[in-house]
Design a protein around this motif. Structure first.
Motif, PDB file in Angstrom:
ATOM      1  N   ALA A  12       9.120  65.672  37.188  1.00  0.00           N
ATOM      2  CA  ALA A  12       8.972  65.093  38.457  1.00  0.00           C
ATOM      3  C   ALA A  12      10.073  65.410  39.367  1.00  0.00           C
ATOM      4  N   SER A  13       9.886  65.004  40.511  1.00  0.00           N
ATOM      5  CA  SER A  13      11.160  65.252  41.354  1.00  0.00           C
ATOM      6  C   SER A  13      11.883  64.294  41.266  1.00  0.00           C
ATOM      7  N   ASN A  14      13.261  64.349  41.747  1.00  0.00           N
ATOM      8  CA  ASN A  14      14.199  63.325  41.541  1.00  0.00           C
ATOM      9  C   ASN A  14      13.989  62.049  42.656  1.00  0.00           C
ATOM     10  N   ASN A  15      13.195  62.244  43.642  1.00  0.00           N
ATOM     11  CA  ASN A  15      12.609  60.831  44.402  1.00  0.00           C
ATOM     12  C   ASN A  15      11.651  60.141  43.734  1.00  0.00           C
ATOM     13  N   LYS A  16      10.727  60.876  42.968  1.00  0.00           N
ATOM     14  CA  LYS A  16       9.991  60.237  42.025  1.00  0.00           C
ATOM     15  C   LYS A  16      10.531  59.302  40.935  1.00  0.00           C
ATOM     16  N   VAL A  17      11.412  60.040  40.369  1.00  0.00           N
ATOM     17  CA  VAL A  17      12.236  59.606  39.161  1.00  0.00           C
ATOM     18  C   VAL A  17      13.208  58.055  39.933  1.00  0.00           C
ATOM     19  N   TRP A  18      13.805  58.355  40.824  1.00  0.00           N
ATOM     20  CA  TRP A  18      14.475  57.444  41.568  1.00  0.00           C
ATOM     21  C   TRP A  18      13.422  56.319  41.906  1.00  0.00           C
ATOM     22  N   ASP A  19      12.346  56.352  42.304  1.00  0.00           N
ATOM     23  CA  ASP A  19      11.323  55.405  42.605  1.00  0.00           C
ATOM     24  C   ASP A  19      10.932  54.768  41.245  1.00  0.00           C
ATOM     25  N   ALA A  20      10.944  55.809  40.280  1.00  0.00           N
ATOM     26  CA  ALA A  20      10.445  55.113  39.028  1.00  0.00           C
ATOM     27  C   ALA A  20      11.650  54.040  38.432  1.00  0.00           C
ATOM     28  N   MET A  21      12.889  54.319  38.546  1.00  0.00           N
ATOM     29  CA  MET A  21      14.175  53.606  38.211  1.00  0.00           C
ATOM     30  C   MET A  21      14.251  52.336  39.175  1.00  0.00           C
ATOM     31  N   TRP A  22      14.279  52.368  40.343  1.00  0.00           N
ATOM     32  CA  TRP A  22      14.842  51.360  41.212  1.00  0.00           C
ATOM     33  C   TRP A  22      13.797  50.650  41.957  1.00  0.00           C
ATOM     34  N   LYS A  41      17.978  41.232  41.440  1.00  0.00           N
ATOM     35  CA  LYS A  41      17.946  40.531  42.701  1.00  0.00           C
ATOM     36  C   LYS A  41      19.206  41.497  43.231  1.00  0.00           C
ATOM     37  N   SER A  42      18.809  42.069  44.655  1.00  0.00           N
ATOM     38  CA  SER A  42      19.983  42.951  45.045  1.00  0.00           C
ATOM     39  C   SER A  42      19.489  43.197  46.595  1.00  0.00           C
ATOM     40  N   THR A  43      20.578  43.677  47.510  1.00  0.00           N
ATOM     41  CA  THR A  43      20.192  44.065  48.695  1.00  0.00           C
ATOM     42  C   THR A  43      20.276  45.625  48.416  1.00  0.00           C
ATOM     43  N   TRP A  44      20.397  45.986  47.612  1.00  0.00           N
ATOM     44  CA  TRP A  44      20.627  47.569  47.085  1.00  0.00           C
ATOM     45  C   TRP A  44      21.522  48.182  48.239  1.00  0.00           C
ATOM     46  N   LYS A  45      22.809  47.691  48.374  1.00  0.00           N
ATOM     47  CA  LYS A  45      23.893  48.479  49.514  1.00  0.00           C
ATOM     48  C   LYS A  45      25.044  48.519  48.486  1.00  0.00           C
ATOM     49  N   HIS A  51      22.487  41.140  40.909  1.00  0.00           N
ATOM     50  CA  HIS A  51      22.180  40.238  39.661  1.00  0.00           C
ATOM     51  C   HIS A  51      21.077  40.849  38.755  1.00  0.00           C
ATOM     52  N   PHE A  52      21.385  40.927  37.490  1.00  0.00           N
ATOM     53  CA  PHE A  52      20.346  41.414  36.488  1.00  0.00           C
ATOM     54  C   PHE A  52      20.057  40.052  35.894  1.00  0.00           C
ATOM     55  N   LEU A  53      18.726  39.421  35.824  1.00  0.00           N
ATOM     56  CA  LEU A  53      18.219  38.473  35.261  1.00  0.00           C
ATOM     57  C   LEU A  53      17.252  38.501  34.346  1.00  0.00           C
ATOM     58  N   ASP A  54      17.314  37.554  33.484  1.00  0.00           N
ATOM     59  CA  ASP A  54      15.832  37.315  32.507  1.00  0.00           C
ATOM     60  C   ASP A  54      14.909  36.446  33.406  1.00  0.00           C
ATOM     61  N   PRO A  55      14.078  36.111  32.512  1.00  0.00           N
ATOM     62  CA  PRO A  55      12.902  35.009  33.345  1.00  0.00           C
ATOM     63  C   PRO A  55      13.534  33.694  33.532  1.00  0.00           C
ATOM     64  N   TYR A  61      26.168  39.580  36.488  1.00  0.00           N
ATOM     65  CA  TYR A  61      26.276  40.116  37.949  1.00  0.00           C
ATOM     66  C   TYR A  61      27.354  41.174  37.850  1.00  0.00           C
ATOM     67  N   SER A  62      26.996  42.216  38.859  1.00  0.00           N
ATOM     68  CA  SER A  62      27.740  43.424  38.785  1.00  0.00           C
ATOM     69  C   SER A  62      27.789  43.801  40.166  1.00  0.00           C
ATOM     70  N   GLN A  63      28.644  44.646  40.375  1.00  0.00           N
ATOM     71  CA  GLN A  63      28.703  45.327  41.954  1.00  0.00           C
ATOM     72  C   GLN A  63      28.192  46.705  41.771  1.00  0.00           C
ATOM     73  N   ILE A  64      27.421  47.039  42.868  1.00  0.00           N
ATOM     74  CA  ILE A  64      27.123  48.593  42.952  1.00  0.00           C
ATOM     75  C   ILE A  64      28.167  49.340  43.551  1.00  0.00           C
ATOM     76  N   SER A  65      28.908  50.232  42.603  1.00  0.00           N
ATOM     77  CA  SER A  65      30.114  50.863  42.986  1.00  0.00           C
ATOM     78  C   SER A  65      29.787  52.163  43.903  1.00  0.00           C
ATOM     79  N   ILE A  66      28.436  52.876  43.290  1.00  0.00           N
ATOM     80  CA  ILE A  66      28.260  53.946  44.028  1.00  0.00           C
ATOM     81  C   ILE A  66      26.580  53.964  43.989  1.00  0.00           C
ATOM     82  N   LEU A  67      26.213  54.005  45.509  1.00  0.00           N
ATOM     83  CA  LEU A  67      24.573  54.250  45.524  1.00  0.00           C
ATOM     84  C   LEU A  67      24.416  55.493  46.301  1.00  0.00           C
TER      85      LEU A  67
END
Length: 146
Positions: A12-22, A41-45, A51-55, A61-67
């Motif tokens: 699949a193209s990388n944009n389809k893979v990206w969508d499948a991931m995020w 939970k994220s602003t994706w910036k 925040h990576f959460l369970d139910p 919590y982490s920082q998006i260092s590169i997007l």
């Protein structure tokens, strides 16, 4: 801390893979390999917290260092979350605070390759070595059906 690496080739193209991931719903599907019902939970910036959460509202919590959309998503993990609240760094979280989790997509005209590199405490090596291939297989399934 040990560095673990995983990869998978997807038809699949990388944009389809990206969508499948995020994409929010897809993220829930593939991360079920680690914890059923997990979500994010994220602003994706870049530079902002995620925040990576369970139910139950626990996780980390982490920082998006590169997007770089359709190319790279790198996280730097910071600390634990309990009942939806970020906890201060304590002795436990000091062991892994600053660990990275990096996702890179490499694409040609036909396929995309996901490269994953994570810093992992020795006690979780077996868990992630078993769970990541399952999660990547789910991403492959989602991306190839789109």
């Amino acid at each position: 801390m040990k560095k673990l690496n995983f990869e998978i080739i997807i038809n699949a193209s990388n944009n389809k893979v990206w969508d499948a991931m995020w994409n929010e719903e897809n993220f829930k599907k593939w991360t079920s390999a680690f914890c059923e019902g997990s979500y994010v939970k994220s602003t994706w910036k870049e530079g902002e917290r995620i925040h990576f959460l369970d139910p139950n509202g626990n996780g980390m919590y982490s920082q998006i260092s590169i997007l770089e959309p359709n190319n790279r998503m790198f996280f730097t993990h910071i600390g634990n979350i309990e009942n939806f609240e970020e906890l201060p760094i304590d002795e436990n979280s000091k062991q892994w605070s600053g660990a990275t989790e990096n996702y890179t997509l490499i694409s040609d005209a036909v396929t995309s390759k996901i490269l994953v590199s994570i810093d992992c405490l020795e006690e979780y090596v077996a868990f992630y070595s078993q769970s990541f291939p399952k999660g990547l297989a789910i991403i492959k399934e989602i991306a190839e059906k789109q």
